[in-house]
Design a protein around this motif. Sequence first.
Motif, mmCIF file in Angstrom:
data_model
loop_
_atom_site.group_PDB
_atom_site.id
_atom_site.type_symbol
_atom_site.label_atom_id
_atom_site.label_comp_id
_atom_site.label_asym_id
_atom_site.label_seq_id
_atom_site.Cartn_x
_atom_site.Cartn_y
_atom_site.Cartn_z
ATOM 1 N N ALA A 1 16.859 15.985 -1.404
ATOM 2 C CA ALA A 1 17.894 15.144 -1.999
ATOM 3 C C ALA A 1 17.538 13.670 -2.102
ATOM 4 C CB ALA A 1 19.194 15.289 -1.204
ATOM 5 N N HIS A 2 16.578 13.200 -1.325
ATOM 6 C CA HIS A 2 16.412 11.761 -1.127
ATOM 7 C C HIS A 2 16.249 10.966 -2.415
ATOM 8 C CE1 HIS A 2 11.970 11.650 -1.807
ATOM 9 N NE2 HIS A 2 12.111 12.935 -1.522
ATOM 10 N N GLU B 1 19.477 11.116 -4.536
ATOM 11 C CA GLU B 1 20.534 10.427 -3.799
ATOM 12 C C GLU B 1 20.452 8.914 -4.027
ATOM 13 O OE1 GLU B 1 23.867 10.155 -1.362
ATOM 14 O OE2 GLU B 1 22.894 12.000 -2.062
ATOM 15 N N LYS B 2 19.244 8.420 -4.168
ATOM 16 C CA LYS B 2 19.048 6.986 -4.426
ATOM 17 C C LYS B 2 19.643 6.577 -5.773
ATOM 18 C CE LYS B 2 15.224 3.756 -5.268
ATOM 19 N NZ LYS B 2 13.741 3.662 -5.389
ATOM 20 N N PRO C 1 24.247 8.370 -5.674
ATOM 21 C CA PRO C 1 24.721 8.568 -4.296
ATOM 22 C C PRO C 1 25.832 9.607 -4.219
ATOM 23 C CG PRO C 1 24.468 6.223 -4.793
ATOM 24 C CD PRO C 1 24.293 6.961 -6.097
ATOM 25 N N GLY C 2 25.687 10.529 -3.269
ATOM 26 C CA GLY C 2 26.684 11.569 -3.082
ATOM 27 C C GLY C 2 26.682 12.649 -4.143
ATOM 28 N N PHE C 3 25.560 12.801 -4.865
ATOM 29 C CA PHE C 3 25.513 13.758 -5.985
ATOM 30 C C PHE C 3 25.854 15.180 -5.558
ATOM 31 C CE2 PHE C 3 21.316 14.582 -4.253
ATOM 32 C CZ PHE C 3 21.077 15.917 -4.555
ATOM 33 N N ALA C 4 25.475 15.554 -4.328
ATOM 34 C CA ALA C 4 25.649 16.944 -3.903
ATOM 35 C C ALA C 4 27.109 17.342 -3.766
ATOM 36 C CB ALA C 4 24.914 17.187 -2.584
ATOM 37 N N PRO D 1 22.524 11.975 4.060
ATOM 38 C CA PRO D 1 22.294 12.731 2.821
ATOM 39 C C PRO D 1 20.877 12.621 2.275
ATOM 40 C CG PRO D 1 23.698 10.803 2.431
ATOM 41 C CD PRO D 1 23.580 10.967 3.909
ATOM 42 N N THR D 2 20.148 11.546 2.618
ATOM 43 C CA THR D 2 18.780 11.416 2.117
ATOM 44 C C THR D 2 17.812 12.360 2.829
ATOM 45 O OG1 THR D 2 18.204 9.621 3.660
ATOM 46 C CG2 THR D 2 19.158 8.990 1.539
ATOM 47 N N ASP E 1 11.768 16.527 -6.198
ATOM 48 C CA ASP E 1 11.947 15.138 -5.752
ATOM 49 C C ASP E 1 10.884 14.231 -6.352
ATOM 50 O OD1 ASP E 1 10.044 16.446 -4.054
ATOM 51 O OD2 ASP E 1 10.258 14.847 -2.570
#
Length: 429
Positions: A52-53, A56-57, A60-63, A98-99, A318
């Motif tokens: 996710a890292h 996520e950058k 943010p909070g995509f999941a 989350p990252t 990623d």
Amino acid sequence: MSDDTFDTIIVGAGIAGSVAAYILAKAGADVLVIERGNYAGSKNMTGGRIYAHSLEKIMPGFAREAPVERLITREKISFMTAEDSVTLDYHAKEKNNPTEESYSILRGQFDPWLMGKAEAAGAQFITGIRVDDLWVEDGKVVGVKAGGDELRSNTVILADGCNSILGEKLGMVKPISAESVGVGVKELIKLPQDQIEARFNIRGNEGVAWLFAGMPSNKLMGGGFLYTNQSTVSLGIVCGLHDIESSTKSVPQMLEDFKNHPTIKPLIEGGEVIEYSAHLVPEAGLKMMPKLCRDGVVIVGDAAGFCLNMGFTIRGMDLAVASAEAAAQAVLQAREKNDYSQASLSVYEKLLEESFLMQDLKLYNKLPNLLGTSRIYNEYPQMVSGIVSDLFTVNGRPGIPLRRNIMKHCKKVGYINLIKDAVKGGRAI
């Protein structure tokens, strides 16, 4: 449309293409993405894990919004012979960051969601159209030729996958060699959610990522993989293309035998195969990296060979996200200067050098050579299986010291081979 000049045309609506479109469109660029599949993700057949890292950058909070399947909380690695397997099983604690998370995903669902995010940001998408060629004037890429039309743009981002024919036409990508890619086959097997959770010892949103060495690839370079989804299991194998010629089995037969192995069969028993697919996987790391930019064009994702097989984990998505971000930033800087030359777009290479992507590819540059060692897929699974089998077998005969038992099996591999591979492995990591 042929009279318009886009800031950027992106070829391919996979993760790299859609992320680049999202970033560019959010910054106000006029972006067109052309995807030859009928929808984003229709031709993406990867096994299905995203770290996710990097996304996520950007989101943010995509999941919490994205159609992810399961949070990976269990990591398994198995050495597998034809009859048995020895497995390392790690159950991860909750990370609360989350990252540091990773998820199983189905690309046919995840990619359309990502495309939707880019569309909402202002990017335009055309699906079901193949880009036949690049439009080049005076050595500079000025657009694409697709569907009998010529579409002009200031820049083109090639996100067209492992076998980038367009990049090859430009002389940027080397022709695919058997040594640089693997062939992967995968089945998506439907099972009731409660059965998946019971069989894999998981609960709620927990998921398993499981890699196998030895028997799945018929003792050749490659291996098997398994990812649990909400109500399906992604199961498949990858085999080095250069090894196919010497294989005693076809790749489909390897997969069928893998499914019927005593370790795997009970896990998928009663399941329904709802998808079967095959694709090429970049395997050579830096050795297959093409020229990344020239006047008017940059290359991202699998088309650039950005995949990292570390043996204990496989990373590609990623890296695709990170390369897309760097490419988008380079294009935006070129747009500000109205300079789309190779010198201007080379900011892309600089950004990659500063990112984890190039640093990790360089750090593990020797791994492809190590993973090409045939003993990893043949003698070592037999050795580990033999040691563990003797360790847990009680038959009424007098025991022997554990040291002698281990040495007995190591001798079959050869002490010199063990030393050579240990040194080679130490240098690779």
